[in-house]
Design a protein around this motif. Structure first.
Motif, PDB file in Angstrom:
ATOM      1  N   GLY A  47      -2.330   7.128  -6.421  1.00  0.00           N
ATOM      2  CA  GLY A  47      -1.484   6.714  -7.540  1.00  0.00           C
ATOM      3  C   GLY A  47      -2.060   5.512  -8.244  1.00  0.00           C
ATOM      4  O   GLY A  47      -3.272   5.316  -8.309  1.00  0.00           O
ATOM      5  N   ALA A  48      -1.175   4.663  -8.779  1.00  0.00           N
ATOM      6  CA  ALA A  48      -1.597   3.454  -9.493  1.00  0.00           C
ATOM      7  C   ALA A  48      -1.549   2.263  -8.541  1.00  0.00           C
ATOM      8  O   ALA A  48      -0.587   2.090  -7.793  1.00  0.00           O
ATOM      9  N   GLY A  49      -2.586   1.431  -8.589  1.00  0.00           N
ATOM     10  CA  GLY A  49      -2.602   0.281  -7.711  1.00  0.00           C
ATOM     11  C   GLY A  49      -1.500  -0.716  -8.024  1.00  0.00           C
ATOM     12  O   GLY A  49      -0.849  -1.244  -7.117  1.00  0.00           O
ATOM     13  N   GLY A  50      -1.251  -0.972  -9.316  1.00  0.00           N
ATOM     14  CA  GLY A  50      -0.279  -1.996  -9.691  1.00  0.00           C
ATOM     15  C   GLY A  50       1.061  -1.460 -10.121  1.00  0.00           C
ATOM     16  O   GLY A  50       2.093  -1.801  -9.545  1.00  0.00           O
ATOM     17  N   LEU A  51       1.080  -0.596 -11.174  1.00  0.00           N
ATOM     18  CA  LEU A  51       2.336  -0.157 -11.780  1.00  0.00           C
ATOM     19  C   LEU A  51       2.223   1.288 -12.238  1.00  0.00           C
ATOM     20  O   LEU A  51       1.294   1.644 -12.962  1.00  0.00           O
ATOM     21  N   ARG A  52       3.179   2.117 -11.819  1.00  0.00           N
ATOM     22  CA  ARG A  52       3.295   3.499 -12.297  1.00  0.00           C
ATOM     23  C   ARG A  52       4.641   3.645 -12.970  1.00  0.00           C
ATOM     24  O   ARG A  52       5.679   3.297 -12.394  1.00  0.00           O
ATOM     25  N   ALA A  53       4.664   4.116 -14.233  1.00  0.00           N
ATOM     26  CA  ALA A  53       5.900   4.188 -14.996  1.00  0.00           C
ATOM     27  C   ALA A  53       5.985   5.503 -15.754  1.00  0.00           C
ATOM     28  O   ALA A  53       4.976   5.993 -16.279  1.00  0.00           O
ATOM     29  N   ALA A  54       7.190   6.070 -15.819  1.00  0.00           N
ATOM     30  CA  ALA A  54       7.418   7.307 -16.568  1.00  0.00           C
ATOM     31  C   ALA A  54       8.833   7.308 -17.124  1.00  0.00           C
ATOM     32  O   ALA A  54       9.780   6.833 -16.474  1.00  0.00           O
ATOM     33  N   ASP A  55       8.960   7.812 -18.359  1.00  0.00           N
ATOM     34  CA  ASP A  55      10.270   8.007 -18.996  1.00  0.00           C
ATOM     35  C   ASP A  55      11.100   6.729 -18.968  1.00  0.00           C
ATOM     36  O   ASP A  55      12.270   6.715 -18.562  1.00  0.00           O
ATOM     37  N   GLN A  63       0.829  -1.201   0.000  1.00  0.00           N
ATOM     38  CA  GLN A  63       0.000   0.000   0.000  1.00  0.00           C
ATOM     39  C   GLN A  63       0.865   1.252   0.000  1.00  0.00           C
ATOM     40  O   GLN A  63       1.763   1.407   0.820  1.00  0.00           O
ATOM     41  N   GLY A  64       0.564   2.147  -0.948  1.00  0.00           N
ATOM     42  CA  GLY A  64       1.213   3.452  -1.013  1.00  0.00           C
ATOM     43  C   GLY A  64       0.164   4.540  -1.105  1.00  0.00           C
ATOM     44  O   GLY A  64      -0.906   4.328  -1.683  1.00  0.00           O
ATOM     45  N   THR A  65       0.459   5.686  -0.542  1.00  0.00           N
ATOM     46  CA  THR A  65      -0.526   6.766  -0.580  1.00  0.00           C
ATOM     47  C   THR A  65      -0.649   7.357  -1.983  1.00  0.00           C
ATOM     48  O   THR A  65      -1.748   7.547  -2.497  1.00  0.00           O
ATOM     49  N   GLY A  66       0.493   7.630  -2.626  1.00  0.00           N
ATOM     50  CA  GLY A  66       0.472   8.276  -3.924  1.00  0.00           C
ATOM     51  C   GLY A  66       0.067   9.734  -3.813  1.00  0.00           C
ATOM     52  O   GLY A  66      -0.711  10.115  -2.934  1.00  0.00           O
ATOM     53  N   VAL A  67       0.611  10.561  -4.708  1.00  0.00           N
ATOM     54  CA  VAL A  67       0.316  11.992  -4.705  1.00  0.00           C
ATOM     55  C   VAL A  67       0.160  12.449  -6.147  1.00  0.00           C
ATOM     56  O   VAL A  67       1.053  12.225  -6.975  1.00  0.00           O
ATOM     57  N   ASP A  68      -0.983  13.083  -6.465  1.00  0.00           N
ATOM     58  CA  ASP A  68      -1.212  13.643  -7.808  1.00  0.00           C
ATOM     59  C   ASP A  68      -0.948  12.617  -8.902  1.00  0.00           C
ATOM     60  O   ASP A  68      -0.244  12.874  -9.884  1.00  0.00           O
ATOM     61  N   GLU A  69      -1.504  11.410  -8.735  1.00  0.00           N
ATOM     62  CA  GLU A  69      -1.386  10.319  -9.691  1.00  0.00           C
ATOM     63  C   GLU A  69       0.029   9.753  -9.767  1.00  0.00           C
ATOM     64  O   GLU A  69       0.349   8.993 -10.682  1.00  0.00           O
ATOM     65  N   TRP A  70       0.903  10.102  -8.825  1.00  0.00           N
ATOM     66  CA  TRP A  70       2.236   9.523  -8.767  1.00  0.00           C
ATOM     67  C   TRP A  70       2.295   8.533  -7.617  1.00  0.00           C
ATOM     68  O   TRP A  70       1.597   8.669  -6.624  1.00  0.00           O
ATOM     69  N   GLY A  71       3.170   7.558  -7.761  1.00  0.00           N
ATOM     70  CA  GLY A  71       3.290   6.513  -6.758  1.00  0.00           C
ATOM     71  C   GLY A  71       2.500   5.282  -7.166  1.00  0.00           C
ATOM     72  O   GLY A  71       1.674   5.311  -8.072  1.00  0.00           O
ATOM     73  N   ALA A  72       2.764   4.168  -6.468  1.00  0.00           N
ATOM     74  CA  ALA A  72       2.095   2.909  -6.799  1.00  0.00           C
ATOM     75  C   ALA A  72       2.072   2.002  -5.583  1.00  0.00           C
ATOM     76  O   ALA A  72       2.977   2.032  -4.744  1.00  0.00           O
ATOM     77  N   GLY A  73       1.015   1.183  -5.520  1.00  0.00           N
ATOM     78  CA  GLY A  73       0.981   0.153  -4.503  1.00  0.00           C
ATOM     79  C   GLY A  73       1.970  -0.955  -4.809  1.00  0.00           C
ATOM     80  O   GLY A  73       2.571  -1.536  -3.905  1.00  0.00           O
ATOM     81  N   GLY A  74       2.173  -1.262  -6.100  1.00  0.00           N
ATOM     82  CA  GLY A  74       3.096  -2.313  -6.507  1.00  0.00           C
ATOM     83  C   GLY A  74       4.460  -1.766  -6.869  1.00  0.00           C
ATOM     84  O   GLY A  74       5.322  -1.589  -6.010  1.00  0.00           O
ATOM     85  N   ILE A  75       4.676  -1.482  -8.177  1.00  0.00           N
ATOM     86  CA  ILE A  75       5.974  -1.036  -8.680  1.00  0.00           C
ATOM     87  C   ILE A  75       5.852   0.385  -9.216  1.00  0.00           C
ATOM     88  O   ILE A  75       4.927   0.691  -9.965  1.00  0.00           O
ATOM     89  N   CYS A  76       6.813   1.227  -8.855  1.00  0.00           N
ATOM     90  CA  CYS A  76       6.908   2.574  -9.430  1.00  0.00           C
ATOM     91  C   CYS A  76       8.300   2.723 -10.033  1.00  0.00           C
ATOM     92  O   CYS A  76       9.306   2.471  -9.360  1.00  0.00           O
TER      93      CYS A  76
END
Length: 395
Positions: free
Chosen positions: A309-317, A275-288
């Motif tokens: 944020g994203a429950g499973g995977l958040r990715a950028a660049d 579990q992650g809080t995430g901020v402004d659609e950033w962060g992930a419960g799984g992998i960031c």
């Protein structure tokens, strides 16, 4: 359901043999009239020995036409091409059975096996082609092997079989590039920070004969609902055979795995209940991941949560490659959120998540031979990148 059948021709128009984990039958919507489908045979990364003959194998099939050519380009870690070889399904060139849709050739590994990436391009007789980048990674034979067992109570820790380290961080801080770290069964509560070099880190060993069975001897990295179990920065770890759970992040990172400017290859693992809080659609419960490369194969990303944020995977660049992977029952603003990301999702199932996933700011993710069901809502930047994929209740 399950892995695709090489002889699959979808006679009943249901495409029920798509996806790593499959699902019930039903109406399907296949987007794109399709290049060939390419799937790795075996696992990645693959350990190689300098000077030995190594076999490169992929499964290739095409619903609408005949496969006309399959090429493998071998690159150094910096993506500098070394050579290109043709793969064959002819009963020779290391291929055991002609006509079984498995394309093969052999390659003699150079004397300095620092690590190689392999791209595969397949073309059919309709001049439709697909390239799967980094489908296989070859890693040089280990110079040293370090052992970890949290239950070692001898009072001596030197990383040997007899006197293993008790935390994973100890060999990570000591090992050289392409060394192997073997981790015995049990639960490890200390966070692991990969901050240097490239290691092969394997879980699933017993602590007597150091035999390996990842189901019989589960190795668990547990965040105790207080920290992120795995962080990566400036390193390229290769992880296989772990359960990563109960991670926590109160910022824009990943609760289970947080990557900033690094590469991760992870296979045969479960990422759950983080579990992650995430901020402004950033962060992930799984992998960031923020910058780098991510390869996920034969994994489950399940029951993770990030309200901001994203429950499973958040990715950028970055570049991502997901194959034979299940994402299910994750919750957050999306299950997967991609921002300026390239890559492939192949033979995977994404189902039962609170929200769907989004491709933003030119993220041409190619989704092939997968199932995307019952994720409430998704933002598709371009459905032209979808091939042989079943999407239901998700638009």
């Amino acid at each position: 359901a399950g892995n695709p059948d090489p002889g699959y021709n979808d006679l009943d128009d249901t495409r029920n043999d798509m996806g790593a984990y499959g699902g019930p039958g039903g109406t399907s919507y296949a987007y794109g009239d399709g290049p060939p489908v390419v799937e790795l045979v075996g696992t990645t990364p693959h350990i190689v020995i300098a000077g030995d003959t190594d076999i490169i194998q992929v499964r290739v099939w095409d619903v609408l036409g005949t496969v006309s050519s399959v090429q493998a380009e071998i690159q150094e870690a910096e993506e500098t091409p070394i050579t290109s070889i043709t793969l064959y399904d002819d009963g020779t060139h290391g291929d055991e059975v002609a006509g079984d849709s498995i394309y093969t050739n052999v390659w003699v590994t150079p004397l300095d096996p620092a690590g190689y990436w392999i791209d595969v391009t397949a073309e059919d007789n309709n001049a439709s082609s697909v390239t799967i980048n980094n489908i296989l990674r070859l890693v040089g034979v280990s110079a040293d092997i370090f052992y970890v067992d949290h239950s070692n109570n001898t009072g001596t820790e030197d990383g040997s079989m007899a006197f293993p380290f008790t935390t994973i961080q100890q060999p990570v801080d000591l090992a050289g590039s392409y060394d192997t770290i073997r981790v015995a069964e049990g639960t490890y509560f200390d966070p692991v920070n990969f901050h240097r070099r490239s290691f092969v880190v394997e879980g699933g060993f017993n602590n007597v004969a150091w035999e390996r069975d990842i189901e019989l001897y589960p190795t668990i990295l547990d965040g105790s609902n207080s920290h992120t179990p795995v962080t990566i920065g400036g390193a390229s770890p290769i992880m296989d055979g772990f359960i990563i759970q109960n991670g926590w992040s109160d910022h824009q990172g990943g609760a289970a795995i947080d990557i900033n400017g690094g590469d991760l290859t992870i296979s045969n693992s479960i990422i759950q209940n983080n579990q992650g809080t995430g901020v402004d659609e950033w962060g992930a419960g799984g992998i960031c991941i923020n910058s780098g490369n991510l390869q996920v194969s034969n994994c489950q990303i399940i029951n993770n949560h990030s309200p901001g944020g994203a429950g499973g995977l958040r990715a950028a660049d970055c570049n991502i490659y997901l194959v034979n992977t299940l994402l299910a029952n994750n919750s957050g603003q999306m299950v997967m959120h991609f921002n300026t990301v390239t890559g492939d999702i192949i033979n995977s199932t994404i189902t039962g998540n609170q929200e769907g996933f989004g491709f933003y700011n030119d993220s041409p993710i190619h989704v092939t031979n997968s199932i995307i069901w019952n994720n409430n809502h998704s933002y598709w930047n371009d459905l032209n990148h979808f091939s042989y994929t079943d999407i239901e209740n998700d638009i």
